[in-house]
Design a protein around this motif. Structure first.
Motif, mmCIF file in Angstrom:
data_model
loop_
_atom_site.group_PDB
_atom_site.id
_atom_site.type_symbol
_atom_site.label_atom_id
_atom_site.label_comp_id
_atom_site.label_asym_id
_atom_site.label_seq_id
_atom_site.Cartn_x
_atom_site.Cartn_y
_atom_site.Cartn_z
ATOM 1 N N VAL A 1 -8.213 -4.161 1.431
ATOM 2 C CA VAL A 1 -8.598 -4.937 0.256
ATOM 3 C C VAL A 1 -7.635 -4.610 -0.880
ATOM 4 O O VAL A 1 -7.288 -3.453 -1.090
ATOM 5 C CB VAL A 1 -10.045 -4.606 -0.199
ATOM 6 N N LEU A 2 -7.215 -5.637 -1.577
ATOM 7 C CA LEU A 2 -6.424 -5.446 -2.779
ATOM 8 C C LEU A 2 -7.286 -5.861 -3.962
ATOM 9 O O LEU A 2 -7.727 -6.998 -4.050
ATOM 10 C CB LEU A 2 -5.151 -6.299 -2.725
ATOM 11 N N LEU A 3 -7.548 -4.900 -4.845
ATOM 12 C CA LEU A 3 -8.370 -5.190 -6.027
ATOM 13 C C LEU A 3 -7.460 -5.144 -7.244
ATOM 14 O O LEU A 3 -6.865 -4.114 -7.519
ATOM 15 C CB LEU A 3 -9.474 -4.132 -6.139
ATOM 16 N N VAL A 4 -7.322 -6.273 -7.911
ATOM 17 C CA VAL A 4 -6.421 -6.301 -9.062
ATOM 18 C C VAL A 4 -7.163 -6.719 -10.322
ATOM 19 O O VAL A 4 -8.097 -7.512 -10.279
ATOM 20 C CB VAL A 4 -5.206 -7.225 -8.820
ATOM 21 N N ASN A 5 -6.741 -6.151 -11.436
ATOM 22 C CA ASN A 5 -7.520 -6.370 -12.657
ATOM 23 C C ASN A 5 -6.772 -7.070 -13.773
ATOM 24 O O ASN A 5 -6.990 -6.809 -14.937
ATOM 25 C CB ASN A 5 -8.091 -5.045 -13.154
ATOM 26 N N GLY A 6 -5.859 -7.963 -13.411
ATOM 27 C CA GLY A 6 -5.372 -8.840 -14.454
ATOM 28 C C GLY A 6 -3.953 -8.719 -14.966
ATOM 29 O O GLY A 6 -3.238 -9.704 -14.945
ATOM 30 N N PRO A 7 -3.488 -7.545 -15.419
ATOM 31 C CA PRO A 7 -2.208 -7.573 -16.115
ATOM 32 C C PRO A 7 -1.059 -8.036 -15.213
ATOM 33 O O PRO A 7 -1.215 -8.102 -14.004
ATOM 34 C CB PRO A 7 -2.003 -6.126 -16.550
ATOM 35 N N GLY A 8 0.070 -8.323 -15.830
ATOM 36 C CA GLY A 8 1.226 -8.868 -15.127
ATOM 37 C C GLY A 8 1.600 -8.114 -13.866
ATOM 38 O O GLY A 8 2.039 -8.710 -12.874
ATOM 39 N N THR A 9 1.399 -6.795 -13.875
ATOM 40 C CA THR A 9 1.744 -5.952 -12.739
ATOM 41 C C THR A 9 1.114 -6.432 -11.439
ATOM 42 O O THR A 9 1.676 -6.265 -10.366
ATOM 43 C CB THR A 9 1.216 -4.518 -12.993
ATOM 44 N N CYS A 10 -0.079 -7.012 -11.537
ATOM 45 C CA CYS A 10 -0.833 -7.312 -10.326
ATOM 46 C C CYS A 10 -0.359 -8.592 -9.653
ATOM 47 O O CYS A 10 -0.592 -8.790 -8.468
ATOM 48 C CB CYS A 10 -2.316 -7.411 -10.647
ATOM 49 N N VAL A 11 0.333 -9.460 -10.380
ATOM 50 C CA VAL A 11 0.709 -10.754 -9.816
ATOM 51 C C VAL A 11 1.635 -10.613 -8.607
ATOM 52 O O VAL A 11 1.343 -11.145 -7.535
ATOM 53 C CB VAL A 11 1.309 -11.685 -10.899
ATOM 54 N N PRO A 12 2.765 -9.877 -8.753
ATOM 55 C CA PRO A 12 3.636 -9.724 -7.583
ATOM 56 C C PRO A 12 2.942 -9.052 -6.407
ATOM 57 O O PRO A 12 3.196 -9.410 -5.254
ATOM 58 C CB PRO A 12 4.798 -8.868 -8.089
ATOM 59 N N LEU A 13 2.056 -8.106 -6.688
ATOM 60 C CA LEU A 13 1.322 -7.436 -5.605
ATOM 61 C C LEU A 13 0.453 -8.439 -4.862
ATOM 62 O O LEU A 13 0.426 -8.470 -3.627
ATOM 63 C CB LEU A 13 0.397 -6.373 -6.179
ATOM 64 N N ALA A 14 -0.270 -9.250 -5.633
ATOM 65 C CA ALA A 14 -1.167 -10.229 -5.021
ATOM 66 C C ALA A 14 -0.360 -11.258 -4.232
ATOM 67 O O ALA A 14 -0.736 -11.624 -3.110
ATOM 68 C CB ALA A 14 -2.001 -10.919 -6.099
ATOM 69 N N ILE A 15 0.776 -11.688 -4.792
ATOM 70 C CA ILE A 15 1.615 -12.657 -4.083
ATOM 71 C C ILE A 15 2.123 -12.059 -2.772
ATOM 72 O O ILE A 15 2.079 -12.705 -1.723
ATOM 73 C CB ILE A 15 2.809 -13.108 -4.963
ATOM 74 N N SER A 16 2.570 -10.798 -2.831
ATOM 75 C CA SER A 16 3.117 -10.234 -1.603
ATOM 76 C C SER A 16 2.012 -10.018 -0.569
ATOM 77 O O SER A 16 2.235 -10.230 0.623
ATOM 78 C CB SER A 16 3.939 -8.970 -1.865
ATOM 79 N N ALA A 17 0.810 -9.633 -1.003
ATOM 80 C CA ALA A 17 -0.299 -9.512 -0.038
ATOM 81 C C ALA A 17 -0.571 -10.865 0.612
ATOM 82 O O ALA A 17 -0.777 -10.965 1.821
ATOM 83 C CB ALA A 17 -1.556 -8.999 -0.735
ATOM 84 N N PHE A 18 -0.545 -11.918 -0.204
ATOM 85 C CA PHE A 18 -0.777 -13.265 0.317
ATOM 86 C C PHE A 18 0.304 -13.646 1.330
ATOM 87 O O PHE A 18 0.006 -14.120 2.429
ATOM 88 C CB PHE A 18 -0.823 -14.263 -0.843
ATOM 89 N N LEU A 19 1.575 -13.389 0.964
ATOM 90 C CA LEU A 19 2.688 -13.746 1.867
ATOM 91 C C LEU A 19 2.594 -13.006 3.197
ATOM 92 O O LEU A 19 2.739 -13.595 4.267
ATOM 93 C CB LEU A 19 4.043 -13.437 1.198
ATOM 94 N N PHE A 20 2.318 -11.686 3.132
ATOM 95 C CA PHE A 20 2.240 -10.918 4.373
ATOM 96 C C PHE A 20 0.990 -11.283 5.185
ATOM 97 O O PHE A 20 1.000 -11.171 6.405
ATOM 98 C CB PHE A 20 2.316 -9.412 4.096
ATOM 99 N N ASN A 21 -0.052 -11.747 4.518
ATOM 100 C CA ASN A 21 -1.217 -12.269 5.248
ATOM 101 C C ASN A 21 -0.833 -13.527 6.024
ATOM 102 O O ASN A 21 -1.189 -13.678 7.192
ATOM 103 C CB ASN A 21 -2.339 -12.644 4.279
ATOM 104 N N VAL A 22 -0.104 -14.412 5.343
ATOM 105 C CA VAL A 22 0.307 -15.669 5.973
ATOM 106 C C VAL A 22 1.180 -15.388 7.203
ATOM 107 O O VAL A 22 1.052 -16.036 8.235
ATOM 108 C CB VAL A 22 1.060 -16.577 4.961
ATOM 109 N N MET A 23 2.037 -14.373 7.061
ATOM 110 C CA MET A 23 2.923 -14.027 8.187
ATOM 111 C C MET A 23 2.213 -13.164 9.234
ATOM 112 O O MET A 23 2.844 -12.682 10.167
ATOM 113 C CB MET A 23 4.158 -13.291 7.655
ATOM 114 N N LEU A 24 0.918 -12.938 9.018
ATOM 115 C CA LEU A 24 0.084 -12.132 9.921
ATOM 116 C C LEU A 24 0.536 -10.672 10.028
ATOM 117 O O LEU A 24 0.247 -10.001 11.006
ATOM 118 C CB LEU A 24 0.008 -12.773 11.316
ATOM 119 N N VAL A 25 1.275 -10.202 9.026
ATOM 120 C CA VAL A 25 1.687 -8.795 9.005
ATOM 121 C C VAL A 25 0.531 -7.932 8.499
ATOM 122 O O VAL A 25 0.275 -6.849 9.004
ATOM 123 C CB VAL A 25 2.937 -8.600 8.107
ATOM 124 N N THR A 26 -0.162 -8.436 7.476
ATOM 125 C CA THR A 26 -1.304 -7.692 6.942
ATOM 126 C C THR A 26 -2.562 -8.555 7.038
ATOM 127 O O THR A 26 -2.488 -9.774 7.237
ATOM 128 C CB THR A 26 -1.091 -7.343 5.442
#
Lengths: 167, 159
Positions: free
Chosen positions: B83-108
């Motif tokens: 689970v990735l829990l993010v709380n808003g600030p700019g820092t979390c956007v790239p993390l959330a995007i990369s989690a999404f991308l690696f989910n799509v690629m079935l890596v995570t």
């Protein structure tokens, strides 16, 4: 009564200038304030300190924690940062939130206004501060209810479960 | 919010904290919390460059977002969080995007929970707008937002 002015880590010289105004200091005196502590943050403007005609003023840029000054205060005049607003209300302080209208994305006004609408604090701008100090009726303010501490752990638990079920 | 999680009976195997490089205050608060409430759970810290400083212009923000994205892309597959829990600030956007991308690629296989800032009363933050389309859960702290956005959940104020 002690008043504490804080701008957090921001630069908000317009607010400090407003506090340097004799009319504002007199209005504070009229509601019972005798000591004023000002935190400048990243601002450059320096107001007159020491014993003035109405108030005893002290000021500084930053401290490791503002908690002690917030606790000691009877009235907090704060910038519209969410952290400062919530901490002041958790401490059940009389609070006037001054919105910085020169910020690019000024959604901060929303929180200040919402807290006023819910009768927790008062919202002002630099130009209405004097007026707000004069008309504020702090006896009508109600404490902020505590946060829901169950929600995030519950959602986390649900999502871990879903994930482990492969959904 | 971290305190709520640490104090709840949710069983965690491991916690990885990702905080902005410029935010040592949050890092030490998280470390203290962890020490106090989750002593037996292994943990780790990453310090990422900020995607967008408060008040930074949108153009220079775009460049630093790319840099932060590259850094964050490396964290997600390495740690493979459940689970990735993010709380808003700019820092979390790239993390959330990369989690999404690696989910799509079935890596995570990582569920993404976004918690909107308490400062957002009527409209979503920039981070919120970016993460909204692919977050699994989207928590807001004011009721108006859950009326306005279909996927937003309001369970009261969270901090």
């Amino acid at each position: 009564m002690r008043a504490f002015v804080t701008v957090g880590s921001t630069q908000f010289d317009e607010l400090i200038m407003a506090l340097d105004d004799e009319r504002v200091q007199k209005a504070l005196r009229d509601i019972g304030v005798t000591k004023l502590t000002v935190q400048y943050g990243r601002g450059r403007y320096r107001m007159a300190t020491g014993s003035g005609s109405f108030l005893d003023v002290e000021a500084y840029d930053f401290k490791r924690s503002l908690h002690d000054d917030m606790t000691a205060a009877d009235l907090i005049i704060s910038h519209a940062g969410a952290g400062t607003i919530l901490e002041s209300l958790r401490l059940e302080k009389r609070l006037i939130v001054v919105v910085n209208e020169s910020l690019m994305d000024n959604h901060q006004a929303e929180l200040a206004e919402e807290m006023e609408r819910n009768n927790h604090s008062y919202a002002a701008t630099v130009s209405t501060l004097l007026d707000v100090i004069r008309r504020a009726e702090f006896s009508t303010r109600v404490p902020l209810p505590p946060p829901n501490s169950e929600a995030v752990p519950t959602v986390l638990k649900e999502e871990l479960l879903l994930r482990n079920l492969g959904l | 919010m971290l305190k709520h999680i640490s104090a709840s009976p949710v069983r965690l195997e491991r916690v990885v904290y990702v905080v902005a490089k410029t935010d040592s205050h949050s890092a030490s608060k998280a470390a203290n919390n962890h020490e106090e409430l989750l002593q037996n759970v292994p943990h780790k810290f990453y310090f990422v460059p900020r995607a967008r400083e408060v008040g930074q212009s949108y153009w220079t923000a775009a460049i630093s977002t790319v840099y932060a994205l590259v850094y964050s892309l490396s964290i997600v597959p390495r740690e493979s969080p459940g689970v990735l829990l993010v709380n808003g600030p700019g820092t979390c956007v790239p993390l959330a995007i990369s989690a999404f991308l690696f989910n799509v690629m079935l890596v995570t296989k990582c569920r993404i929970i976004f918690v909107e800032s308490v400062a957002r009363v009527k409209s979503l933050s920039l981070s919120g707008k970016v993460v909204y389309p692919f977050a699994d859960r989207f928590l807001v702290q004011w009721p108006l937002l859950s009326d306005r956005y279909r996927l937003c959940e309001y369970h009261g104020r969270l901090i």
